[in-house]
Motif scaffolding. Structure first.
Motif, PDB file in Angstrom:
ATOM      1  N   GLU A 118     -25.594  23.310  19.865  1.00  0.00           N
ATOM      2  CA  GLU A 118     -24.968  24.038  20.631  1.00  0.00           C
ATOM      3  C   GLU A 118     -23.637  23.286  21.117  1.00  0.00           C
ATOM      4  O   GLU A 118     -22.742  23.982  21.210  1.00  0.00           O
ATOM      5  CB  GLU A 118     -25.795  24.207  21.745  1.00  0.00           C
ATOM      6  CG  GLU A 118     -27.009  25.011  21.579  1.00  0.00           C
ATOM      7  CD  GLU A 118     -27.912  25.143  22.966  1.00  0.00           C
ATOM      8  OE1 GLU A 118     -27.680  24.234  23.769  1.00  0.00           O
ATOM      9  OE2 GLU A 118     -28.989  25.940  22.738  1.00  0.00           O
ATOM     10  N   VAL A 119     -23.661  22.077  21.279  1.00  0.00           N
ATOM     11  CA  VAL A 119     -22.615  21.264  21.855  1.00  0.00           C
ATOM     12  C   VAL A 119     -21.654  21.072  20.388  1.00  0.00           C
ATOM     13  O   VAL A 119     -20.103  21.142  20.745  1.00  0.00           O
ATOM     14  CB  VAL A 119     -22.947  20.210  22.523  1.00  0.00           C
ATOM     15  CG1 VAL A 119     -21.598  19.470  23.074  1.00  0.00           C
ATOM     16  CG2 VAL A 119     -23.515  20.549  23.661  1.00  0.00           C
ATOM     17  N   ALA A 156     -13.392  13.521  14.370  1.00  0.00           N
ATOM     18  CA  ALA A 156     -14.038  14.709  13.769  1.00  0.00           C
ATOM     19  C   ALA A 156     -15.125  14.004  12.724  1.00  0.00           C
ATOM     20  O   ALA A 156     -16.307  14.834  12.617  1.00  0.00           O
ATOM     21  CB  ALA A 156     -12.922  15.370  12.680  1.00  0.00           C
ATOM     22  N   SER A 157     -14.612  13.012  12.017  1.00  0.00           N
ATOM     23  CA  SER A 157     -15.807  12.464  11.185  1.00  0.00           C
ATOM     24  C   SER A 157     -17.061  12.069  11.773  1.00  0.00           C
ATOM     25  O   SER A 157     -18.275  12.222  11.282  1.00  0.00           O
ATOM     26  CB  SER A 157     -15.252  11.142  10.268  1.00  0.00           C
ATOM     27  OG  SER A 157     -14.995  10.269  11.150  1.00  0.00           O
ATOM     28  N   GLU A 158     -16.913  11.503  13.073  1.00  0.00           N
ATOM     29  CA  GLU A 158     -18.229  11.080  13.796  1.00  0.00           C
ATOM     30  C   GLU A 158     -19.113  12.130  14.259  1.00  0.00           C
ATOM     31  O   GLU A 158     -20.267  12.035  14.278  1.00  0.00           O
ATOM     32  CB  GLU A 158     -17.810  10.248  15.173  1.00  0.00           C
ATOM     33  CG  GLU A 158     -17.206   8.750  14.594  1.00  0.00           C
ATOM     34  CD  GLU A 158     -16.497   8.071  15.616  1.00  0.00           C
ATOM     35  OE1 GLU A 158     -16.383   8.644  16.477  1.00  0.00           O
ATOM     36  OE2 GLU A 158     -16.378   6.889  15.493  1.00  0.00           O
ATOM     37  N   LEU A 159     -18.396  13.182  14.526  1.00  0.00           N
ATOM     38  CA  LEU A 159     -19.143  14.596  15.068  1.00  0.00           C
ATOM     39  C   LEU A 159     -19.564  15.133  13.808  1.00  0.00           C
ATOM     40  O   LEU A 159     -20.719  15.762  13.920  1.00  0.00           O
ATOM     41  CB  LEU A 159     -17.849  15.543  15.635  1.00  0.00           C
ATOM     42  CG  LEU A 159     -17.394  15.032  16.923  1.00  0.00           C
ATOM     43  CD1 LEU A 159     -16.136  15.969  17.287  1.00  0.00           C
ATOM     44  CD2 LEU A 159     -18.584  15.150  18.035  1.00  0.00           C
ATOM     45  N   GLN A 160     -19.014  14.935  12.811  1.00  0.00           N
ATOM     46  CA  GLN A 160     -19.635  15.333  11.421  1.00  0.00           C
ATOM     47  C   GLN A 160     -21.053  14.733  11.066  1.00  0.00           C
ATOM     48  O   GLN A 160     -21.943  15.291  10.605  1.00  0.00           O
ATOM     49  CB  GLN A 160     -18.582  15.454  10.177  1.00  0.00           C
ATOM     50  CG  GLN A 160     -18.833  16.170   9.029  1.00  0.00           C
ATOM     51  CD  GLN A 160     -17.884  16.338   7.896  1.00  0.00           C
ATOM     52  OE1 GLN A 160     -16.895  15.388   8.120  1.00  0.00           O
ATOM     53  NE2 GLN A 160     -17.986  17.021   6.946  1.00  0.00           N
ATOM     54  N   LYS A 200     -18.258  14.226  23.103  1.00  0.00           N
ATOM     55  CA  LYS A 200     -17.406  14.986  22.135  1.00  0.00           C
ATOM     56  C   LYS A 200     -15.796  14.771  22.125  1.00  0.00           C
ATOM     57  O   LYS A 200     -15.131  14.592  21.194  1.00  0.00           O
ATOM     58  CB  LYS A 200     -17.663  16.567  22.412  1.00  0.00           C
ATOM     59  CG  LYS A 200     -17.197  17.509  21.361  1.00  0.00           C
ATOM     60  CD  LYS A 200     -17.734  18.898  21.367  1.00  0.00           C
ATOM     61  CE  LYS A 200     -17.084  19.714  20.113  1.00  0.00           C
ATOM     62  NZ  LYS A 200     -17.483  21.112  20.378  1.00  0.00           N
ATOM     63  N   ARG A 201     -15.368  14.721  23.257  1.00  0.00           N
ATOM     64  CA  ARG A 201     -14.044  14.677  23.373  1.00  0.00           C
ATOM     65  C   ARG A 201     -13.521  12.969  23.005  1.00  0.00           C
ATOM     66  O   ARG A 201     -12.217  12.899  22.628  1.00  0.00           O
ATOM     67  CB  ARG A 201     -13.365  14.834  24.884  1.00  0.00           C
ATOM     68  CG  ARG A 201     -13.442  16.177  25.176  1.00  0.00           C
ATOM     69  CD  ARG A 201     -12.980  16.328  26.873  1.00  0.00           C
ATOM     70  NE  ARG A 201     -14.051  15.577  27.758  1.00  0.00           N
ATOM     71  CZ  ARG A 201     -14.689  16.340  28.482  1.00  0.00           C
ATOM     72  NH1 ARG A 201     -15.012  17.282  28.205  1.00  0.00           N
ATOM     73  NH2 ARG A 201     -15.585  15.669  29.247  1.00  0.00           N
ATOM     74  N   LYS A 202     -14.535  12.070  22.973  1.00  0.00           N
ATOM     75  CA  LYS A 202     -14.060  10.802  22.622  1.00  0.00           C
ATOM     76  C   LYS A 202     -14.250  10.507  21.103  1.00  0.00           C
ATOM     77  O   LYS A 202     -13.522   9.595  20.585  1.00  0.00           O
ATOM     78  CB  LYS A 202     -14.830   9.782  23.312  1.00  0.00           C
ATOM     79  CG  LYS A 202     -14.620   9.990  24.989  1.00  0.00           C
ATOM     80  CD  LYS A 202     -15.536   8.985  25.766  1.00  0.00           C
ATOM     81  CE  LYS A 202     -15.398   8.972  27.302  1.00  0.00           C
ATOM     82  NZ  LYS A 202     -16.142   8.235  28.110  1.00  0.00           N
ATOM     83  N   LEU A 203     -15.175  11.253  20.547  1.00  0.00           N
ATOM     84  CA  LEU A 203     -15.434  10.914  18.949  1.00  0.00           C
ATOM     85  C   LEU A 203     -14.342  11.759  18.112  1.00  0.00           C
ATOM     86  O   LEU A 203     -13.894  12.691  18.302  1.00  0.00           O
ATOM     87  CB  LEU A 203     -16.902  11.421  18.848  1.00  0.00           C
ATOM     88  CG  LEU A 203     -17.919  10.881  19.545  1.00  0.00           C
ATOM     89  CD1 LEU A 203     -19.199  11.675  19.350  1.00  0.00           C
ATOM     90  CD2 LEU A 203     -18.148   9.470  19.131  1.00  0.00           C
ATOM     91  N   GLY A 240     -26.888  17.811  26.841  1.00  0.00           N
ATOM     92  CA  GLY A 240     -26.071  18.658  26.718  1.00  0.00           C
ATOM     93  C   GLY A 240     -24.805  18.179  27.597  1.00  0.00           C
ATOM     94  O   GLY A 240     -23.615  18.025  26.778  1.00  0.00           O
ATOM     95  N   ALA A 241     -25.008  17.901  28.613  1.00  0.00           N
ATOM     96  CA  ALA A 241     -23.815  17.293  29.392  1.00  0.00           C
ATOM     97  C   ALA A 241     -23.247  16.055  28.922  1.00  0.00           C
ATOM     98  O   ALA A 241     -22.149  15.657  28.706  1.00  0.00           O
ATOM     99  CB  ALA A 241     -24.243  16.941  30.848  1.00  0.00           C
TER     100      ALA A 241
END
Length: 198
Positions: free
Chosen positions: A193-194, A170-174, A165-168, A158-159
């Motif tokens: 969750e994250v 939107a497409s990578e998070l998707q 998350k801040r470095k990625l 989680g951490a």
């Protein structure tokens, strides 16, 4: 140098740097015993390197002498030749992404193929079989994140995901979110969750 050894060296000159080849690929040049003997002589002379049973690679020549090709080059070529999925181990990726200060001592890659070790000069490169979900997103940054977080384990996942998350993009998070269906339950839960709901 006999003609068979010379022909083998000429064959290797056309290969990309770090591209391995096996003795079976050369059987059109002579009998198996003759090919094996020629390869053995070329290894003793330092003109070829034996990286595993029946597999060889041409050393890289520079102004400083001969050296083994980089592990990354050899592994990339193996993936290309065999069609296996091969990716850096989660420990190396976690270090690269700044999630850990531990520097892996050994060169380890995950593979969809069988376990094996390659010898590149004095360096041993280990290919470890990994489950398919480790390659769900490939060698993209999102795939690296999943392998790094998987290596860190449930307690730190989680951490790590929050930090990344801040470095990625939107497409990578998707892409990470889209891989949830094939991930282990604990990792899919953390991604939900994250990445999705966080």
């Amino acid at each position: 140098m006999n003609t068979l050894a010379k022909t083998i060296l000429e064959h290797t000159e056309g290969l990309p740097e770090g591209a391995p080849f096996c003795a079976k690929e050369l059987l059109h040049l002579g009998s198996r015993a003759a090919v094996d003997q020629a390869l053995s002589r070329l290894v003793k002379r330092g003109q070829l390197m034996r990286i595993s049973r029946g597999a060889y690679v041409r050393p890289v020549e520079s102004r400083f002498g001969k050296r083994a090709p980089s592990a990354a080059q050899v592994v990339e070529q193996i993936a290309h030749i065999t069609g296996e999925a091969i990716a850096p181990h989660g420990a190396a990726v976690a270090n690269k992404l700044g999630l850990t200060t531990q520097v892996p001592v050994r060169s380890v890659y995950l593979t969809s193929g069988r376990n094996r070790k390659l010898k590149l000069g004095s360096q041993v490169v280990e290919l470890r079989h990994a489950p398919r979900w480790q390659f769900a997103v490939g060698n993209q940054p999102s795939g690296e994140v999943l392998r790094a977080v998987a290596w860190l384990g449930p307690e730190q996942a989680g951490a790590a995901l929050r930090a990344l998350k801040r470095k990625l993009s939107a497409s990578e998070l998707q892409a990470i979110a889209a891989a949830r269906s094939v991930l282990p339950a604990w990792l899919a839960k953390q991604v939900s969750e994250v990445v999705v709901n966080g």
